[in-house]
Motif scaffolding. Structure first.
Motif, PDB file in Angstrom:
ATOM      1  N   ALA A 190       8.210 -27.126  17.499  1.00 37.36           N
ATOM      2  CA  ALA A 190       7.463 -27.177  16.235  1.00 37.36           C
ATOM      3  C   ALA A 190       6.080 -26.562  16.391  1.00 37.36           C
ATOM      4  N   GLN A 191       5.443 -26.791  17.541  1.00 34.58           N
ATOM      5  CA  GLN A 191       4.115 -26.234  17.786  1.00 34.58           C
ATOM      6  C   GLN A 191       4.151 -24.708  17.800  1.00 34.58           C
ATOM      7  N   VAL A 192       5.109 -24.150  18.508  1.00 35.33           N
ATOM      8  CA  VAL A 192       5.213 -22.687  18.594  1.00 35.33           C
ATOM      9  C   VAL A 192       5.552 -22.087  17.235  1.00 35.33           C
ATOM     10  N   ASN A 193       6.464 -22.712  16.511  1.00 33.66           N
ATOM     11  CA  ASN A 193       6.822 -22.198  15.190  1.00 33.66           C
ATOM     12  C   ASN A 193       5.651 -22.282  14.214  1.00 33.66           C
ATOM     13  N   ARG A 194       4.860 -23.355  14.323  1.00 35.78           N
ATOM     14  CA  ARG A 194       3.689 -23.495  13.447  1.00 35.78           C
ATOM     15  C   ARG A 194       2.687 -22.374  13.702  1.00 35.78           C
ATOM     16  N   VAL A 195       2.404 -22.119  14.977  1.00 33.70           N
ATOM     17  CA  VAL A 195       1.429 -21.078  15.312  1.00 33.70           C
ATOM     18  C   VAL A 195       1.959 -19.698  14.941  1.00 33.70           C
ATOM     19  N   SER A 196       3.255 -19.490  15.109  1.00 28.92           N
ATOM     20  CA  SER A 196       3.853 -18.201  14.774  1.00 28.92           C
ATOM     21  C   SER A 196       3.682 -17.853  13.303  1.00 28.92           C
ATOM     22  N   ALA A 197       3.601 -18.882  12.455  1.00 30.01           N
ATOM     23  CA  ALA A 197       3.505 -18.662  11.006  1.00 30.01           C
ATOM     24  C   ALA A 197       2.071 -18.651  10.488  1.00 30.01           C
ATOM     25  N   LEU A 198       1.079 -18.812  11.376  1.00 29.53           N
ATOM     26  CA  LEU A 198      -0.300 -18.921  10.905  1.00 29.53           C
ATOM     27  C   LEU A 198      -0.824 -17.628  10.300  1.00 29.53           C
ATOM     28  N   GLY A 199      -0.553 -16.534  10.928  1.00 26.91           N
ATOM     29  CA  GLY A 199      -1.071 -15.256  10.441  1.00 26.91           C
ATOM     30  C   GLY A 199      -0.066 -14.556   9.553  1.00 26.91           C
ATOM     31  N   ARG A 200      -0.567 -13.682   8.704  1.00 24.97           N
ATOM     32  CA  ARG A 200       0.303 -12.855   7.873  1.00 24.97           C
ATOM     33  C   ARG A 200      -0.014 -11.392   8.200  1.00 24.97           C
ATOM     34  N   PRO A 201       0.499 -10.906   9.343  1.00 23.06           N
ATOM     35  CA  PRO A 201       0.128  -9.556   9.788  1.00 23.06           C
ATOM     36  C   PRO A 201       0.787  -8.461   8.967  1.00 23.06           C
ATOM     37  N   CYS A 219      -3.448  -5.653  10.867  1.00 21.35           N
ATOM     38  CA  CYS A 219      -4.353  -6.558  10.181  1.00 21.35           C
ATOM     39  C   CYS A 219      -3.722  -7.931  10.036  1.00 21.35           C
ATOM     40  N   SER A 220      -4.559  -8.914   9.761  1.00 17.17           N
ATOM     41  CA  SER A 220      -4.064 -10.269   9.598  1.00 17.17           C
ATOM     42  C   SER A 220      -4.976 -11.036   8.663  1.00 17.17           C
ATOM     43  N   THR A 221      -4.405 -12.017   7.953  1.00 18.04           N
ATOM     44  CA  THR A 221      -5.206 -12.897   7.122  1.00 18.04           C
ATOM     45  C   THR A 221      -5.953 -13.922   7.967  1.00 18.04           C
ATOM     46  N   ALA A 222      -5.553 -14.087   9.230  1.00 21.32           N
ATOM     47  CA  ALA A 222      -6.163 -15.079  10.116  1.00 21.32           C
ATOM     48  C   ALA A 222      -7.320 -14.468  10.892  1.00 21.32           C
TER      49      ALA A 222
END
Length: 216
Positions: free
Chosen positions: A109-120, A137-140
């Motif tokens: 769950a931790q890895v999947n959460r971090v994987s979805a943080l940015g919108r590259p 580019c990224s929104t993060a």
């Protein structure tokens, strides 16, 4: 706000004491190897924001995320804590993959959460007199976008999407992972190979000395 716009260069900070070794592994493994032994004691290579900044600076050639000096200077305690959480999950997941164990659901769950943080997304960069290039580019913020990229690299590694074959170094006292798919490697480094051979030689010598002794 995206992390797409170029930023002015600044002078890199000095290297903090006790940084992790860089073994030239793929991104996910290099990241996991920021736990390292020093004189028999495990060290955390992300124990301060300065250590995280140093590692990102040293490994930015592995990222598509632009990691400029102002971005690295802005890494704070919260960023360092998030890098540690992701790194520890990465180590447990890689170890479970190598050992054939079931993973902890929290780590997934931790890895999947971090994987979805940015919108590259890729942005076209085409300056006069130069070849066109893709600027990612990224929104993060850059530090978060870098974590997202690490998480996605880890997912691809564990899912077998890449050619990387994660392996735990069998040398005594070593906690590093390495890519066994590159050439024919048995250890993470030449130093570990030398220690492993020396340990085997010592064990054989001790065994031979014991068996040659006459009973009293």
């Amino acid at each position: 706000m995206s992390s797409c716009n170029p930023a002015p260069a600044t002078t890199p900070a000095s290297t903090p004491e006790g940084v992790p070794p860089l073994n030239g592994e793929p991104l996910a493994l290099e990241f996991a190897n920021t736990v390292f032994p020093m004189r028999g004691v495990l060290q955390d290579g992300f124990r301060t924001p300065e250590h995280v900044s140093w590692w990102l600076r040293s490994c930015r050639h592995l990222f598509t995320t632009p990691l400029r000096e102002p971005d690295l200077a802005a890494v704070d305690e919260t960023d360092a804590h998030c890098f540690v959480l992701l790194r520890d999950s990465a180590r447990r997941l890689i170890d479970a993959h190598i050992q054939g164990h079931d993973p902890e659901r929290w780590d997934i769950a931790q890895v999947n959460r971090v994987s979805a943080l940015g919108r590259p997304w890729p942005s076209l960069l085409w300056e006069a007199g130069r070849r066109p290039a893709a600027l990612h580019c990224s929104t993060a913020p850059p530090a978060v976008a870098a974590q997202t990229e690490i998480a996605q690299a880890l997912i691809e590694l564990l899912a077998g999407i890449t050619d990387v074959r994660p392996t735990a170094c069998p040398a005594p006292g070593c906690v590093f992972f390495f890519d066994a798919g590159r050439a024919r490697r048995q250890w993470c480094s030449q130093g570990c190979g030398n220690r492993a051979r020396a340990a085997r030689h010592y064990a054989r010598h001790q065994s031979g000395s014991t068996s040659s002794q006459s009973p009293i």
